[in-house]
Design a protein around this motif. Structure first.
Motif, PDB file in Angstrom:
ATOM      1  N   TRP A   1       1.415  -1.142   0.040  1.00 30.93           N
ATOM      2  CA  TRP A   1      -0.223   0.100   0.485  1.00 30.93           C
ATOM      3  C   TRP A   1       1.018   1.024  -0.067  1.00 30.93           C
ATOM      4  CZ3 TRP A   1      -4.789  -0.576  -1.641  1.00 30.93           C
ATOM      5  CH2 TRP A   1      -5.562  -1.900  -1.331  1.00 30.93           C
ATOM      6  N   ASP A   2       1.857   1.394  -0.408  1.00 35.88           N
ATOM      7  CA  ASP A   2       3.292   1.640  -1.181  1.00 35.88           C
ATOM      8  C   ASP A   2       2.251   3.372  -1.600  1.00 35.88           C
ATOM      9  OD1 ASP A   2       5.805   2.779  -0.516  1.00 35.88           O
ATOM     10  OD2 ASP A   2       5.459   2.798  -2.851  1.00 35.88           O
ATOM     11  N   PRO A   3       2.629   4.271  -1.963  1.00 33.79           N
ATOM     12  CA  PRO A   3       1.877   5.445  -2.345  1.00 33.79           C
ATOM     13  C   PRO A   3       2.169   4.973  -4.059  1.00 33.79           C
ATOM     14  CG  PRO A   3       2.924   6.411  -0.674  1.00 33.79           C
ATOM     15  CD  PRO A   3       2.681   5.130  -0.662  1.00 33.79           C
TER      16      PRO A   3
ATOM     17  N   GLY B   1      -6.344   7.168   1.077  1.00 32.28           N
ATOM     18  CA  GLY B   1      -5.610   6.496   2.151  1.00 32.28           C
ATOM     19  C   GLY B   1      -3.615   7.506   1.786  1.00 32.28           C
TER      20      GLY B   1
ATOM     21  N   SER C   1       0.247   8.916   9.198  1.00 34.00           N
ATOM     22  CA  SER C   1       0.629   7.794   8.345  1.00 34.00           C
ATOM     23  C   SER C   1      -0.287   6.853   8.321  1.00 34.00           C
ATOM     24  CB  SER C   1       1.752   6.855   8.511  1.00 34.00           C
ATOM     25  OG  SER C   1       3.239   7.881   9.483  1.00 34.00           O
ATOM     26  N   VAL C   2      -1.037   6.465   7.090  1.00 29.71           N
ATOM     27  CA  VAL C   2      -1.983   5.471   6.579  1.00 29.71           C
ATOM     28  C   VAL C   2      -1.475   4.527   6.196  1.00 29.71           C
ATOM     29  CG1 VAL C   2      -4.075   5.068   5.312  1.00 29.71           C
ATOM     30  CG2 VAL C   2      -2.981   7.783   6.049  1.00 29.71           C
ATOM     31  N   GLY C   3      -1.825   3.343   6.387  1.00 28.09           N
ATOM     32  CA  GLY C   3      -0.391   2.139   6.140  1.00 28.09           C
ATOM     33  C   GLY C   3      -1.770   1.247   5.768  1.00 28.09           C
ATOM     34  N   ARG C   4      -1.636   0.015   5.875  1.00 24.74           N
ATOM     35  CA  ARG C   4      -2.223  -1.374   5.541  1.00 24.74           C
ATOM     36  C   ARG C   4      -3.148  -1.637   6.819  1.00 24.74           C
ATOM     37  NH1 ARG C   4      -0.439  -5.599   3.576  1.00 24.74           N
ATOM     38  NH2 ARG C   4       2.109  -5.281   3.065  1.00 24.74           N
ATOM     39  N   PRO C   5      -3.165  -1.611   8.014  1.00 27.12           N
ATOM     40  CA  PRO C   5      -4.732  -1.674   8.264  1.00 27.12           C
ATOM     41  C   PRO C   5      -5.258  -0.560   7.850  1.00 27.12           C
ATOM     42  CG  PRO C   5      -2.853  -1.312  10.200  1.00 27.12           C
ATOM     43  CD  PRO C   5      -2.348  -1.028   8.866  1.00 27.12           C
ATOM     44  N   TRP C   6      -4.686   0.193   7.839  1.00 24.49           N
ATOM     45  CA  TRP C   6      -6.402   1.724   7.641  1.00 24.49           C
ATOM     46  C   TRP C   6      -6.711   0.689   5.897  1.00 24.49           C
ATOM     47  CZ3 TRP C   6      -7.682   4.494   3.267  1.00 24.49           C
ATOM     48  CH2 TRP C   6      -8.786   4.735   3.685  1.00 24.49           C
TER      49      TRP C   6
END
Lengths: 656, 123
Positions: free
Chosen positions: A240-242, A367, A383-388
């Protein structure tokens, strides 16, 4: 000399793009001789782009270090494959490739243009304008042919991440073939919108290019994921990298577009919505390029260091404002669509599909952009990452699978239960049995069981449907394969879609299984040490070192066995490139039917190693599914219909 | 019959196997960003600091700390951007509001397109 020729190519292409745009507009306003007026500028555009790209490649291959780009991205020791791939591995070169692909698509789109072709002429104008921007960028801010007064004796070498794996050479061209390909339906859509042309002609004419673009984008994303898996040494393939999201968002919206286009072509509905989707898809490809190429992700405040970032952002703004303005002004002219009779219909499922896919796109976009915007406006970091991302993408994925299972056998207009139920009964039973077997096998993960049930439902519906059609055509056993093949070939649009659906179902199962059951062990070992994990035994025999021309390889020799059986000898390594601060890992991956064993060397100091061992189940299914998905997209182009029939038989049967 | 049996196996199996009992350390490690990485969690990242933090999380869990205590601890040490799942409050609410607004508008738009069935004997 080479630099001069290359820059001349850019200038020629830029001039030709201006002529294409001007002539396109003229022929759009008063059609008459579109073909004659556009042929020469389109050919010159393609020629200029080819010269620019060819010159850049020639400069790289002959090590002309007086060209700054060559000095920065190539060296005498760089292997030829990576020297060639360096042509698109860095910013300026990647825009040259973009320009060449755009010129290529412009040429093939031009071949369908006839003399009194208002729609086609307008589309050429739009493609010309897009080309003006990109070749203008090459002529100014992203000039790949700037020269150095004093040519260095050797260059800095190719990007180490590129040199480490050939996948990095194929990933960007595939992605660009996808990104740029969406310019064609966008251009025809804008032309139809500006001309107030009702009907689906713009969709009919661009259907194959939408599919080509979508399929290449699918392959490009899959190759990017495979590269991440094979090179980064973290055992995963999607973070889920930009930069990854930047390619996924246009894919999601583009997928919505190729589905809603079917509704318009078959039922005359959703005209304005299709315009909206094609505008959104194209805009998102530009946004994706801006995100990946401007450096805005690394730091909000540094993207203005090169003029390319602001230029792309301005272009993005102009495209968005102009397209949406045109949409607001003209959409009522093209939008006159019959309303939906019932949600329980093929159209209804398509609408659900569109809602889910665009919601998915909006979610990923939010995200991805939120951290950038928050930092730009407030200076704070979020930071917005995998869990979101997982929270919403998992249920959305399941809902999409459900729609994917039901939709293809749902009749248009109104689907009565008496028609639908026989088509779904057996697949539902099979899917539940598959789920029950998974549970009995010992799986207690809701996500995995749901993915297996829904994935096998999708596949079972498709196979049952094909079987049903075959049986109606003939009851003789020996003819079944031949008839099935004929059906799948004679309606390549429908069956290509189903092949892609099977691919997506396999991908979904693979994502759920590998995401849930991946295991990581970390071991510290000295030469001669042996460790056991999950029934496997690994022996670290010795370290090894090797001097390649372009890198220094430091690795560990490992022996893998299970019980008394020796399975493999593995050599994961860490590669030092002269122009890299950190070593780039080359994990050793042993792919098996049930799982991948993935050995990643983390550290090697004085013979002692730190080793990450991952067990990733069913990874091959992910790659096979992704390729099948792309094959489905290409299917209508791979198989030619024997003749153009008015309405292929299988679709008739669906409507019973 | 087969359908019912299969469904029963799935429901009973999933209900019996407590899906939530999964590794708390792994779950928390997936929520804490590796401080030197752009977006990777300490569960995904291969850097040394990520390994250290993961080991620390394991120690904290073994120590009997709750998930929230551990999240708060890292948020206070590194700032809130260490959390990969931003807490839904204040400015972060935009992350939930935008997709929710889109969903509401989308459902409304689809509903508006449906017309009541024409009484031509359909159905």
């Amino acid at each position: 000399m080479i630099a001069l020729a290359g820059f001349a190519g850019i200038v020629v292409a830029l001039s030709a793009a201006v002529v294409v745009a001007v002539q396109g507009v003229r022929e759009f306003l008063s059609p008459g001789a579109a073909r004659g007026h556009l042929r020469l500028p389109v050919l010159v555009l393609l020629g200029g782009a080819a010269v620019a790209f060819g010159a850049l490649e020639l400069g790289l291959v002959v090590n002309d270090f007086s060209i700054e780009y060559v000095a920065n991205n190539n060296s005498r020791d760089t292997p030829l494959l990576f020297t060639i791939a360096s042509g698109w591995a860095a910013l300026e070169g990647s825009i040259v490739l973009w320009g060449l692909v755009l010129a290529g698509y412009t040429y093939v789109a031009f071949r369908t243009v006839t003399d009194d072709d208002k729609l086609g002429a307008g589309a050429m104008a739009v493609m010309g304008i897009v080309a003006v921007f990109f070749f203008g960028l090459m002529a100014t801010a992203a000039n790949p042919f700037t020269t150095l007064d004093v040519a260095p004796l050797d260059g800095r070498g190719a990007n180490p991440l590129l040199q480490n794996n050939f996948l990095m050479a194929v990933h960007p061209p595939l992605l660009y073939l996808g990104f740029v390909g969406f310019t064609v339906p966008f251009a025809f859509g804008i032309s139809a919108l500006a001309g107030g042309m009702q009907g689906s002609m713009w969709l009919e004419r661009t259907r194959r290019w939408s599919l080509v673009a979508w399929s290449f984008l699918t392959l490009g994303i899959a190759m990017g994921a495979l590269w991440s898996y094979q090179v980064l040494g973290w055992g995963g393939y999607w973070a889920w990298d930009p930069v990854e999201n930047a390619s996924l968002i246009p894919w999601l919206v583009g997928t919505a577009f190729i589905h809603s286009a079917i509704v318009q072509r078959r039922r005359g509905m959703l005209q304005a919505w299709n315009m909206m989707l094609v505008i959104a898809t194209f805009t998102l490809t530009i946004l994706g390029t801006f995100l990946t190429r401007s450096g805005v992700i690394a730091s909000v405040h540094s993207f203005t260091q090169s003029a390319v970032g602001p230029a792309l952002l301005s272009f993005l703004g102009v495209i968005t404002v102009a397209s949406l303005g045109l949409f607001a002004w003209r959409a009522h002219v093209v939008a006159s669509s019959p309303r939906l009779e019932s949600l329980a219909s093929r159209e209804g499922v398509f609408l659900a599909n569109n809602l889910l896919l665009t919601l998915f796109g909006v979610m990923v976009l939010t995200g991805t952009l939120a951290p950038i915007l928050v930092e730009a406006f407030t200076g704070d970091q979020v930071s917005v990452g995998r869990p979101w991302f997982d929270r919403l993408s998992v249920p959305l994925g399941f809902a999409l699978l459900l729609a994917m299972g039901i939709g293809p056998v749902t009749p248009y207009r109104v689907a009565r239960p008496s028609v639908l139920w026989p088509r779904l009964r057996t697949p539902i039973r099979l899917a539940l049995v598959a789920g029950a077997l998974t549970v009995l096998w010992g799986v207690r993960s809701l996500n995995v069981v749901a993915a297996v049930v829904l994935g096998s439902f999708v596949i079972a519906v498709i196979i049952r449907h094909l079987f049903d059609l075959v049986q109606r055509a003939s009851s003789r056993r020996g003819e079944i394969p031949a008839i099935a093949w004929r059906l799948v070939r004679n309606d390549p649009g429908y069956w290509g879609g189903q092949i892609a659906h099977i691919g997506v179902a396999l991908v979904a199962i693979a994502i759920a299984v590998s995401g849930t059951f991946s295991v990581r062990h970390t071991f510290q070992m000295e030469p001669g040490d042996t460790v056991d994990f999950d029934g496997y035994t690994v022996t670290y025999s010795a370290p090894f070192a090797r001097n390649d021309p372009h890198r220094f390889v430091l690795g560990a020799e490992l022996e893998l066995s299970r019980g008394a059986r020796r399975l493999a000898e593995l050599r994961p390594s860490l590669n030092d490139y002269p122009n890299a601060t950190q070593a780039i890992p080359s994990p050793a991956v042993r792919t098996g039917l049930t799982e991948d064993l993935y050995f990643s060397l983390v550290r090697l100091e004085a013979g002692a190693i730190t080793l990450d061992v991952f067990r990733n189940p069913l990874m091959w299914l992910l790659w096979v599914g992704a390729i099948l998905t792309a094959v489905g997209g290409f299917w209508p182009l791979l198989v030619r219909r024997p003749q153009r029939t008015i309405r292929p038989e299988p679709e008739e049967a669906v409507r019973v | 019959m087969i359908t019912v049996a299969a469904l029963a196996v799935i429901v009973v199996g999933l209900a019996a196997g407590d899906g939530r009992s999964g590794d708390r350390v792994e779950a928390l490690a997936a929520e804490i960003k590796c401080p030197v990485c752009p977006t990777e969690s300490v569960a995904d990242s291969t850097t040394q600091i990520a390994r250290d933090i993961k080991a620390e999380i394991a120690a904290l869990v073994a120590d009997g700390r709750s998930d929230d205590e551990i999240r708060t601890l890292y948020a206070s040490r590194y700032g809130e951007q260490i959390l990969l799942d931003p807490p839904p409050r204040g400015r972060n609410l935009i992350l939930w509001a935008v997709p929710a607004a889109f969903l509401i508008v989308g459902v409304g738009a689809v509903a508006a397109r449906v017309r009541p069935r024409v009484p031509d004997g359909a159905d």
